[in-house]
Design an enzyme around this catalytic site. Structure first.
Site, short mmCIF file in Angstrom:
data_model
loop_
_atom_site.label_atom_id
_atom_site.label_comp_id
_atom_site.label_asym_id
_atom_site.label_seq_id
_atom_site.Cartn_x
_atom_site.Cartn_y
_atom_site.Cartn_z
N ASP A 278 24.23 1.25 14.25
CA ASP A 278 25.47 0.50 14.40
C ASP A 278 26.41 1.13 15.42
O ASP A 278 27.46 0.58 15.72
CB ASP A 278 26.19 0.40 13.06
CG ASP A 278 25.62 -0.67 12.15
OD1 ASP A 278 24.98 -1.59 12.67
OD2 ASP A 278 25.81 -0.58 10.93
N GLU B 241 23.73 -14.35 14.45
CA GLU B 241 22.78 -15.39 14.84
C GLU B 241 21.74 -15.70 13.80
O GLU B 241 20.58 -15.99 14.16
CB GLU B 241 22.11 -14.98 16.15
CG GLU B 241 21.23 -13.73 16.07
CD GLU B 241 21.95 -12.43 16.33
OE1 GLU B 241 21.27 -11.43 16.62
OE2 GLU B 241 23.20 -12.41 16.26
N GLU C 1 20.64 -8.55 23.12
CA GLU C 1 22.02 -8.87 23.47
C GLU C 1 22.25 -9.07 24.96
O GLU C 1 23.06 -9.91 25.36
CB GLU C 1 22.95 -7.77 22.93
CG GLU C 1 22.90 -7.61 21.42
CD GLU C 1 23.29 -8.87 20.65
OE1 GLU C 1 23.79 -9.84 21.28
OE2 GLU C 1 23.11 -8.89 19.43
N HIS D 140 20.79 -16.86 21.08
CA HIS D 140 19.91 -15.97 20.32
C HIS D 140 18.69 -16.71 19.75
O HIS D 140 17.70 -16.06 19.39
CB HIS D 140 20.68 -15.33 19.16
CG HIS D 140 21.32 -14.02 19.51
ND1 HIS D 140 20.61 -12.93 19.93
CD2 HIS D 140 22.62 -13.63 19.47
CE1 HIS D 140 21.43 -11.92 20.14
NE2 HIS D 140 22.65 -12.31 19.87
N HIS E 92 26.75 -18.08 22.66
CA HIS E 92 26.04 -16.81 22.49
C HIS E 92 25.10 -16.85 21.30
O HIS E 92 23.92 -16.51 21.40
CB HIS E 92 27.04 -15.67 22.34
CG HIS E 92 26.41 -14.32 22.29
ND1 HIS E 92 26.30 -13.50 23.38
CD2 HIS E 92 25.84 -13.65 21.27
CE1 HIS E 92 25.67 -12.39 23.05
NE2 HIS E 92 25.39 -12.44 21.76
N GLU E 93 25.63 -17.25 20.15
CA GLU E 93 24.80 -17.25 18.94
C GLU E 93 23.64 -18.25 19.08
O GLU E 93 22.53 -18.00 18.62
CB GLU E 93 25.65 -17.58 17.72
CG GLU E 93 26.83 -16.65 17.49
CD GLU E 93 26.47 -15.19 17.52
OE1 GLU E 93 25.32 -14.82 17.18
OE2 GLU E 93 27.33 -14.38 17.90
N TYR F 154 25.17 -5.42 25.88
CA TYR F 154 25.57 -6.79 26.21
C TYR F 154 25.80 -6.96 27.71
O TYR F 154 25.14 -7.75 28.37
CB TYR F 154 26.87 -7.16 25.48
CG TYR F 154 26.76 -7.33 24.00
CD1 TYR F 154 26.61 -8.58 23.42
CD2 TYR F 154 26.83 -6.23 23.14
CE1 TYR F 154 26.53 -8.74 22.04
CE2 TYR F 154 26.74 -6.36 21.78
CZ TYR F 154 26.59 -7.61 21.22
OH TYR F 154 26.50 -7.76 19.87
N ARG G 249 36.33 -6.55 13.07
CA ARG G 249 36.57 -5.21 13.59
C ARG G 249 37.02 -5.20 15.04
O ARG G 249 37.94 -4.46 15.42
CB ARG G 249 35.29 -4.36 13.48
CG ARG G 249 34.88 -4.02 12.09
CD ARG G 249 33.69 -3.07 12.12
NE ARG G 249 32.71 -3.48 13.10
CZ ARG G 249 31.72 -2.69 13.52
NH1 ARG G 249 31.62 -1.47 13.06
NH2 ARG G 249 30.84 -3.14 14.40
N LYS G 250 36.37 -5.98 15.84
CA LYS G 250 36.68 -5.99 17.26
C LYS G 250 38.14 -6.33 17.52
O LYS G 250 38.76 -5.82 18.46
CB LYS G 250 35.75 -6.97 17.96
CG LYS G 250 35.99 -7.13 19.45
CD LYS G 250 36.60 -8.46 19.73
CE LYS G 250 36.77 -8.64 21.24
NZ LYS G 250 37.25 -9.97 21.57
#
Length: 645
Positions: free
Chosen positions: A411, A308, A355, A336, A332-333, A419, A594-595
């Protein structure tokens, strides 16, 4: 950092923001369940354990950057000049956070306007926090300048060769500062407790367009010389930069898309509803205070769904699937811009204030534009993921306001907690008080704390005064405490049911019971969310012939949809459906988010054959991964190779 409901992480990734696509914490088993008392959590001082800075003594008020982008050496070099506010009359040191920076010189401005050399010391490196930079400033200089350059392996920067971009002609560089990676490319007070304005002068090769989380001019000439200004104060994790073959396409008068030439029109079409999202958010929560809202579509190696960065959201191309089914990431972004960028958590242990609020606002935007059913499907998916994660997650990580010392690395938070549980808590408040009361409360909350960084305790005090006391009898302090300071999800959590998911459940059950595939006239209308739910509800493993039947009917193997791929390939690996191996390897090599890829890596490493495929694929893909993704994969493979006790 992120991060729509569909961009919440599965519990496969290890350690590595916003955000988002945050990695589940390493060691999620519930080993130490010794509880910290609610009273202890409420009274904990607001100390950021992930920063060496001393913002109670001196604070950066403004940052002026002079940087050169050096693609050949994979470095940023130049200087950072700080305008300082000395708060403690006895303070004579400026302490900054750094990671793998080479500090060349430090000077301070004297009262007569001349600059003098200052003594400085760079401490030994801490694995998580980096190196403490202590600058001696006996004259309490109003401005201090640090000349430095970054490491080619800076954790907050990724350098791509032309071959690793879509256009294959121009190198590319971008940053990812959240949670504490800004210190790897700028020496800073790298804590959300410090907010600053900034300017920047950046030089780069003429074929590279440079952008920052600032006032990017859509009409700026690509000439290798760029200036930027961010007049609103931001925390360090929102400092961002990118450079590459980037062009602009407008969506509206105040929103548009930056991307490589071959991607920009497709992205602008996918994100065409951006201004409508802005209008919805403004109607609900007050004016957008950042002037423009543009989206930068990065190469596939970007490790998150989105970030964001104010005025310039960084977004993964994996959400561009042609049907707008994943544009909740943009919601979502954008959200923010109110929750996170405007009102910011004061330490990473309060991440839910960013979040959780943002996930709630995102869902309201989705409901307003695409209907309640679409919003409810997003809720169900995220809550199913939370339920799966909480089966293994240490209870200490299931609380919204984390106890100091709980996380070794910021992290490593539980994305489901910050979230999903955070958003669920706000839905609980919404249902107890009704939208006619809760919407004005949230709007005034954003206005009251605008451009401030606050801890959880400040929100709780505000909620007690402006909800509990103003509207007595609807919720209790004990209920708030349970949501915020205790693990798990309270029994009072509102339930969400999706009729469309009920139909999916029935279709899945019919196939599992009788082998009868869902009718094509029904599945042809299914959204990404319905396909995700269809696969998510499958047993842990299936017979290879069952997967072959699904594949023949629905062509999951080779799907261009990352949300489906990140669920199908782990199921295929667990089930021994080796026909999908080649496509799975191609997917995790091509995508750096990554997700999307960590669930497949996590399944591959469980068998000797899969571990070899994972290692071989990683060896080929490593150069194109972001350092954050690289660390996650390395840790997953290393853990799998450890001798079993």
């Amino acid at each position: 950092m992120r991060y729509s409901m569909l961009t919440l992480c599965l519990a496969a990734a290890l350690a590595a923001g916003c955000s988002r696509d945050a990695a589940p914490p390493a060691g999620t088993a519930a080993k130490d369940t010794a509880a910290v008392t609610t009273a202890d959590q409420k009274t904990t001082a607001t100390v950021d354990e992930y920063s060496f800075a001393q913002p109670d003594k001196v604070r950066i008020d403004d940052l002026a950057l002079e940087l050169k982008v050096d693609f050949d050496n994979r470095q940023l070099g130049g200087s950072a000049t700080y305008t300082l506010e000395w708060l403690d009359k006895n303070a004579t040191q400026l302490v900054l956070d750094t990671r793998d920076l080479t500090i060349e010189k430090v000077v301070g401005e004297r009262s007569d306007g001349k600059w003098e050399d200052l003594k400085f010391a760079l401490a030994d490196k801490d694995k998580v926090l980096g190196s403490k930079l202590t600058i001696e400033a006996p004259q309490r200089n109003p401005r201090i300048r640090v000349t430095y350059h970054t490491s080619p392996d800076a954790s907050g920067l990724q350098w791509l060769t032309p071959e690793m971009t879509q256009g294959k002609k121009t190198p590319f560089m971008f940053s990812q500062s959240q949670q504490i990676h800004a210190r790897s490319w700028v020496p800073l007070q790298d804590t959300p407790q410090v907010r600053f304005t900034y300017t920047a002068h950046v030089t780069a090769p003429q074929d590279a367009m440079v952008l920052m989380s600032a006032d990017n001019d859509p009409k700026a000439a690509r000439d290798g010389d760029y200036t930027f200004k961010m007049p609103q104060k931001i925390p360090s994790y929102l400092l961002a930069i990118a450079a590459g073959d980037l062009v602009f396409q407008p969506i509206s008068g105040r929103a548009g898309v930056w991307a490589e030439p071959g991607m920009v029109k497709k992205a602008a079409d996918e994100f065409a509803d951006t201004d409508k999202m802005m209008q919805t958010a403004e109607r609900l929560y007050g004016p957008y205070r950042w002037e423009r809202y543009d989206i930068l579509v990065l190469p596939p190696s970007f490790p998150y769904g989105g970030m964001e960065n104010p005025r310039l959201t960084f977004a993964t191309p994996t959400v561009i699937v042609g049907d707008k089914s994943l544009v909740s990431l943009v919601a979502h972004e954008l959200a923010h811009s109110w929750s996170g960028n405007l009102v910011t958590f004061s330490t990473p242990k309060d991440s839910w204030l960013n979040e959780g609020f943002t996930s709630y606002v995102e869902n309201r935007i989705v409901e307003d534009l695409y209907g309640k059913e679409a919003a409810d499907m997003e809720k169900v998916i995220s809550r199913n993921e939370l339920a799966a994660e909480y089966k293994e997650l240490d209870p200490k990580l299931q609380v919204l306001a984390l106890r100091p010392g709980t996380l070794a690395d910021p992290d490593g938070q539980s994305s489901s907690t910050v979230y999903t549980k955070g958003a669920w808590f706000l839905q609980f408040l919404e249902e107890r008080y009704g939208r006619e009361a809760f919407d004005p409360f949230l709007k005034e909350y954003f206005n009251h704390f605008a451009f401030q960084s606050i801890p959880t305790t400040t929100f709780v005090e505000y909620a007690k005064k402006n909800l509990l006391e103003k509207y007595p009898g609807k919720a209790t302090e004990a209920e708030l405490d349970q949501w915020i300071y205790e693990p798990g999800v309270p029994d009072t959590a509102p339930k969400t049911v999706s009729p469309r998911f009920n139909a999916v459940d029935a279709a899945r059950k019919a196939w599992l019971d009788s082998g009868t595939l869902p009718a094509k006239d029904a599945t042809s209308k299914w959204s990404t969310q319905e396909w995700v739910h269809f696969i998510d509800g499958m047993p842990e493993t299936l017979k290879p012939e069952q997967l072959a039947a699904l594949d023949a009917a629905f062509h999951f193997t080779g799907t261009p949809n990352g949300e489906i791929a990140q669920r199908w390939y782990p199921l295929a690996v667990r089930s021994g459906y080796t026909q999908a191996n080649a496509a799975a390897a191609e997917f995790i090599a091509r995508v750096g988010r990554r997700k999307l890829i960590m669930p497949t890596y996590a399944e591959l490493v469980k068998t000797p054959e899969g571990l070899k495929l994972a290692e071989d694929t990683f060896a080929k893909a490593r150069a194109g991964y972001h350092p954050i993704t690289t660390q996650s994969v390395e840790e997953t493979i290393a853990k799998a190779k450890q001798p079993k006790s």
